[in-house]
Every structure is written in structure tokens, then in C-alpha cells.
Scaffold this motif. Structure first.
Motif, PDB file in Angstrom:
ATOM      1  N   GLU A 217       0.846  -1.197   0.000  1.00 28.98           N
ATOM      2  CA  GLU A 217       0.000   0.000   0.000  1.00 28.98           C
ATOM      3  C   GLU A 217       0.886   1.254   0.000  1.00 28.98           C
ATOM      4  O   GLU A 217       0.678   2.174  -0.795  1.00 28.98           O
ATOM      5  CB  GLU A 217      -0.930  -0.005   1.232  1.00 28.98           C
ATOM      6  CG  GLU A 217      -1.923   1.148   1.217  1.00 28.98           C
ATOM      7  CD  GLU A 217      -2.838   1.201   2.457  1.00 28.98           C
ATOM      8  OE1 GLU A 217      -2.468   0.634   3.509  1.00 28.98           O
ATOM      9  OE2 GLU A 217      -3.901   1.830   2.365  1.00 28.98           O
ATOM     10  N   ALA A 218       1.887   1.248   0.891  1.00 26.94           N
ATOM     11  CA  ALA A 218       2.744   2.432   1.015  1.00 26.94           C
ATOM     12  C   ALA A 218       3.486   2.717  -0.295  1.00 26.94           C
ATOM     13  O   ALA A 218       3.606   3.877  -0.720  1.00 26.94           O
ATOM     14  CB  ALA A 218       3.739   2.228   2.155  1.00 26.94           C
ATOM     15  N   GLU A 219       3.962   1.655  -0.933  1.00 27.69           N
ATOM     16  CA  GLU A 219       4.701   1.844  -2.200  1.00 27.69           C
ATOM     17  C   GLU A 219       3.797   2.510  -3.232  1.00 27.69           C
ATOM     18  O   GLU A 219       4.201   3.434  -3.940  1.00 27.69           O
ATOM     19  CB  GLU A 219       5.207   0.492  -2.715  1.00 27.69           C
ATOM     20  CG  GLU A 219       6.054   0.565  -3.979  1.00 27.69           C
ATOM     21  CD  GLU A 219       5.264   0.728  -5.271  1.00 27.69           C
ATOM     22  OE1 GLU A 219       5.777   1.415  -6.179  1.00 27.69           O
ATOM     23  OE2 GLU A 219       4.136   0.195  -5.402  1.00 27.69           O
ATOM     24  N   ALA A 220       2.555   2.025  -3.306  1.00 25.72           N
ATOM     25  CA  ALA A 220       1.638   2.587  -4.307  1.00 25.72           C
ATOM     26  C   ALA A 220       1.249   4.022  -3.957  1.00 25.72           C
ATOM     27  O   ALA A 220       1.148   4.879  -4.846  1.00 25.72           O
ATOM     28  CB  ALA A 220       0.403   1.702  -4.419  1.00 25.72           C
ATOM     29  N   VAL A 221       1.057   4.301  -2.664  1.00 21.53           N
ATOM     30  CA  VAL A 221       0.747   5.687  -2.268  1.00 21.53           C
ATOM     31  C   VAL A 221       1.912   6.594  -2.674  1.00 21.53           C
ATOM     32  O   VAL A 221       1.717   7.667  -3.253  1.00 21.53           O
ATOM     33  CB  VAL A 221       0.473   5.775  -0.742  1.00 21.53           C
ATOM     34  CG1 VAL A 221       0.415   7.237  -0.290  1.00 21.53           C
ATOM     35  CG2 VAL A 221      -0.822   5.052  -0.381  1.00 21.53           C
TER      36      VAL A 221
END
Ligand code: URP
Ligand code: ZN
Ligand code: ZN
Length: 463
Positions: A217-221
Motif C-alpha cells: 500500500e505504502a509503495e503505491a501511495v
């Protein structure tokens, strides 16, 4: 018809005041102390009650096709339940089918809502297919009041679009002023982890949660915000669920970027630990992003306090446990993703946010009404109690005790994610454009009275 709400406390995002509120037809005429009863046809005594702007749920999926079935609430049952819970506006998601024009999705969703919506509704557009020739179709949507688009970085081969498509869409919003809403999870990485789990015979619902790491999730954000920064436009992250992802939003905001994000009650109040031993019943909590470890929850509350999260929406996407979630009995990837919540957002946020001292009543109003109105181009028509605004308001009893249960809720779904939760604070009466649609907790409005909202594309100028 003029209705005077007397003796209540008017709560806006900016301040609370003891004042009266006069409704004239569909709009608010006046908010001030001591409006004489002679100014109205009807007087309502709101002593001991809070008068709130109607809730705005900026993330719902009514009658939405997913995994071979449709979400269980349609525009009638879903908006009725929303109204009972104090929500007077929703923004639902139309979905472009691959290979078709986005205009036809708008027509389809207008038909779904027609004759059914009990409250006003706007539409975001989920874009699944954006050839260069289709970029100007986005501008066409903006002219129709669709001021925001959702793109998916997850669900490969179904909804996911590649970075080039995302970047082109972001650049197009620099021209047309719309806002891109991002489902931010690295779908390609998750897909590899999921295939591996299935190959190892891990088919139970819990593996839905265990195969979607917070880092994905963090990578995509991070990637989504970076692409928006390069394109020079704002971005809004939907259903943010974890501390890792929140850190990315905070870092961007600290640098002054117009990065915005919402979270949902399920991420604030439910956790992986709560469902770990539920076995098949865990299917009730299969949605994306999934539930996270409990340690994330205080970080999300802090994010709401510090304005690194601006909105609480529901991502209401109900599927009945008995016959819809069952589609994934032998394979968690076939469980339709989504959970119900449209009715309980204000109760849960009021109790756990205001009641537990996480934030003020004014911040509560901002999170559930004013900020979504501003961000999604409805302010000041919606999201505030002021002269000239739509008379969408809730007479809120801050001391009513209520127990959430599927036995008594109004959503058309056979379970509640918050079964047995006790809350203090509930909607007593709800007005939508001046019409009393909920009285004493009972819906008395008519299906089909809700209107489509043409929202303004603000080009990031919401502050
Ligand atoms: O699981 C979810 N969240 N279902 C609805 C679709 C989406 O991604 O928002
Ligand atoms: Zn999503
Ligand atoms: Zn959603």
C-alpha cells in the motif's frame, strides 16, 4: 414552507453556536440567535440536540458489479440506510467497462439511481481503459458534474491501469480541474504473493489479509503522489488503511504537496487480530485494502487529528455472507471484496472520535461532511449550515445510546461488521433540501427524491 429549528447547538467545522436555524423551502435562510417563531410555518424544538450539516459519504458502491455478483444495496436501500444514519449526500462510483466509452458508464449509473435514490448523489468515474483518444472524454465527464475519477493500482487484469495511463489521466486533470482518487496498492506484487499462497493450499479468508502487505500500500501511495507531483496536480488516496501508507501522505504534505486521503471506520475500529480466529466468518471482513494489525489504529486516529487524513468515508460495498461471500468458500480470491457501513459512519465516528476524546465535535463535522464537500466540489451548497446552503441537516442526539446490529439495521445485508458495538449519539431527525426524511429515527422520505449532483471541478483550489 418555512421550518424553524429552535434552541439547538449549530455545529459547523469552524465553530459551535447556540442559535436558531430557519429553513425556507430547500435552503437555509438564516442562522442566528432568537429567530422569532412568527417567521416560520413550523417550529421544531431542538433543545439538547446538536444541529449538524448532513453527512457526506464520498465513497460508496451501490449496485456495483464485482466478481460475478452485485453489491447487495441498490440506490434505494443504500441511500435509505445512509439517511437513517445522518448522511444526506453520497458520491458513488460509476465503472467504465473495458473497451467502452466512459459516457456509457455514466448513463448506466444514472439509470441505477433513477427513481431510487432517497438522498442527493454525485458520481465519481472509475476509469479502466484510457486510450489517448479517450482523454478528452474525461473533460466531457467534468462538464456533466463528474469532478473526480478513480484509478486502480490493484486488481490486475480487472480494474488495474498502468503507470502511463495514471500519469496521462493526472495530466488531463491539470487541464480540466478534476481530482484523481487512487486505489493505492501494488497489484502486481500482491498478485505474485496471492498465487504463491494459493499454490500452498492457503484458501481461507485470512489469506486475503495476509497476502496484501502494508508496504504494498505504502509503495503505491508513494508512487501515486510522485506521479501527481510530476504532473503538478493534487491527488486523493482512497480507503487508506495503514501507518506505512499514512507516512507517505504525511511526508508529501510536509513538503507542501496537495496530497489528500481518507480512511474508513473499519480501519479505525477493526483489526487483523479481531478476525484472525474467525475461520470462514472472516469472509465478512474481506475488503481491500484489508484489515491491518491493531497497532495501526492509533496512527490513523492521529492522522485524523493532524489533518494528514481529511475525510472519513465508508467504502460501503455490501455482499451478503450467506449467498455472496460464499462464492469464495474454497478460494479467498473469489470472495467478493467489500463490507457494509453506510448507515453507521456518523455513530461510530461520533462515539469513538468525539466521545473518546480523539477530536472535537467540529473536527467530526469537518471529517464527515465539510471536507468531502470542499474536496469534491459541493461546498458551500453542501457541508455547512449557512444562509444559502441546501437545508441538509441532522438533529443529532449526543446522548442517545444505540447498539449496532444486523437485526435492526436498514442496509440490505445479512451481517454487520460492527455487530454489538455500543455507541452514544445518533441521528434523530434528518432533513434533505428542507424535506424531513427521517423523523425519530424512521425513514419517511420517498425513493427517487434524491437528485444527481453536478459537482464543480475545483482544480485543487479547495482551501
Ligand atoms: O474491497 C473493496 N474496497 N471493495 C470496493 C472496491 C474498492 O476497491 O473500493
Ligand atoms: Zn478501492
Ligand atoms: Zn471502494
Amino acid at each position: 414552507m418555512k421550518t424553524l429549528i429552535q434552541n439547538g447547538t449549530i455545529v459547523n467545522a469552524g465553530a459551535s453556536v447556540k442559535a436558531d436555524l430557519l429553513i425556507d423551502g430547500a435552503v437555509i435562510k438564516e442562522v442566528r440567535a432568537a429567530i422569532p417563531a412568527s417567521a416560520a410555518d413550523k417550529v421544531v424544538d431542538a433543545t439538547g440536540l446538536l444541529v449538524l450539516p448532513g453527512g457526506i459519504d464520498a465513497h460508496t458502491h451501490l449496485d456495483m458489479p464485482f466478481g460475478g455478483t452485485n453489491s447487495a444495496d441498490d440506490f434505494e436501500t443504500g441511500t435509505r440506510a445512509a439517511a437513517i444514519g445522518g448522511t444526506t449526500t453520497i458520491v458513488d462510483f460509476a465503472i467504465q467497462s473495458k473497451g467502452t466509452k466512459i459516457r456509457s458508464a455514466l448513463d448506466t449509473w444514472w439509470k441505477k439511481a433513477d427513481g431510487k435514490a432517497c438522498i442527493d448523489y454525485g458520481l465519481h468515474m472509475i476509469v479502466t481503459d484510457l486510450p489517448d483518444a479517450g482523454l478528452e472524454d474525461m473533460d466531457d465527464m467534468v462538464r456533466e458534474g463528474v469532478a473526480s475519477f478513480k484509478l486502480f493500482m490493484a486488481y490486475p487484469n480487472v480494474l488495474m491501469v498502468d503507470d502511463a495511463t495514471i500519469f496521462k489521466a493526472l495530466k488531463q486533470t491539470a487541464k480540466n480541474g478534476a481530482l484523481i482518487c487512487m486505489h493505492a496498492e501494488n497489484g502486481s506484487v500482491i498478485d505474485v504473493i496471492v498465487r504463491q499462497a494459493l499454490a500452498e493450499g492457503k484458501t481461507a479468508p485470512i489469506h486475503h489479509m495476509l497476502t496484501r502487505p502494508t508496504k504494498a500500500e505504502a509503495e503505491a501511495v508513494h508512487r501515486a503522489i510522485a506521479m501527481a507531483e510530476i504532473a503538478g496536480v493534487p491527488i486523493y488516496i482512497v480507503h487508506l488503511s495503514s501507518e506505512d501508507a499514512l507516512n507517505q501522505v504525511r511526508e508529501a504534505r510536509d513538503r507542501g504537496l496537495p496530497a489528500f486521503a481518507e480512511t474508513c471506520p473499519q480501519y479505525l475500529l477493526l483489526s487483523l487480530e479481531d478476525v484472525a480466529d474467525k475461520g470462514w466468518e472472516g469472509a465478512k471482513y474481506v475488503f481491500t485494502p484489508p484489515l491491518r494489525e491493531r497497532k495501526n489504529q492509533p496512527k490513523l486516529w492521529e492522522g485524523l487529528r493532524q489533518d494528514n487524513l481529511q475525510v472519513v468515508s465508508t467504502d460501503h460495498c455490501p455482499f451478503c455472507f450467506e449467498d455472496q461471500k460464499a462464492l469464495g468458500k474454497d478460494d479467498f480470491t473469489k470472495i467478493p471484496n467489500g463490507g457494509p457501513g453506510i448507515e453507521n459512519r456518523l455513530q461510530l465516528l461520533h462515539h469513538h472520535g468525539v466521545g473518546k476524546g480523539n477530536f472535537s465535535i467540529n473536527r467530526f463535522v469537518e471529517l464527515v461532511s465539510t471536507a468531502p464537500a470542499r474536496i469534491f466540489g459541493m461546498y458551500p451548497r453542501k457541508g455547512v449550515l449557512a444562509a444559502g446552503s441546501d437545508a441538509d441537516l441532522v438533529l443529532w442526539d449526543p446522548s442517545e445510546d444505540y447498539t449496532i446490529s444486523a437485526k435492526t439495521h436498514h442496509m440490505r445485508v445479512d451481517y454487520s461488521m460492527f455487530e454489538g458495538f455500543k455507541v452514544r449519539g445518533n441521528a434523530r431527525d434528518v432533513y434533505s433540501r428542507g424535506e424531513l426524511i427521517v423523523s425519530g429515527g424512521k425513514f419517511i422520505g420517498k425513493a427517487g427524491r434524491g437528485e444527481y449532483l453536478r459537482r464543480e471541478a475545483r482544480g485543487g483550489a479547495w482551501k
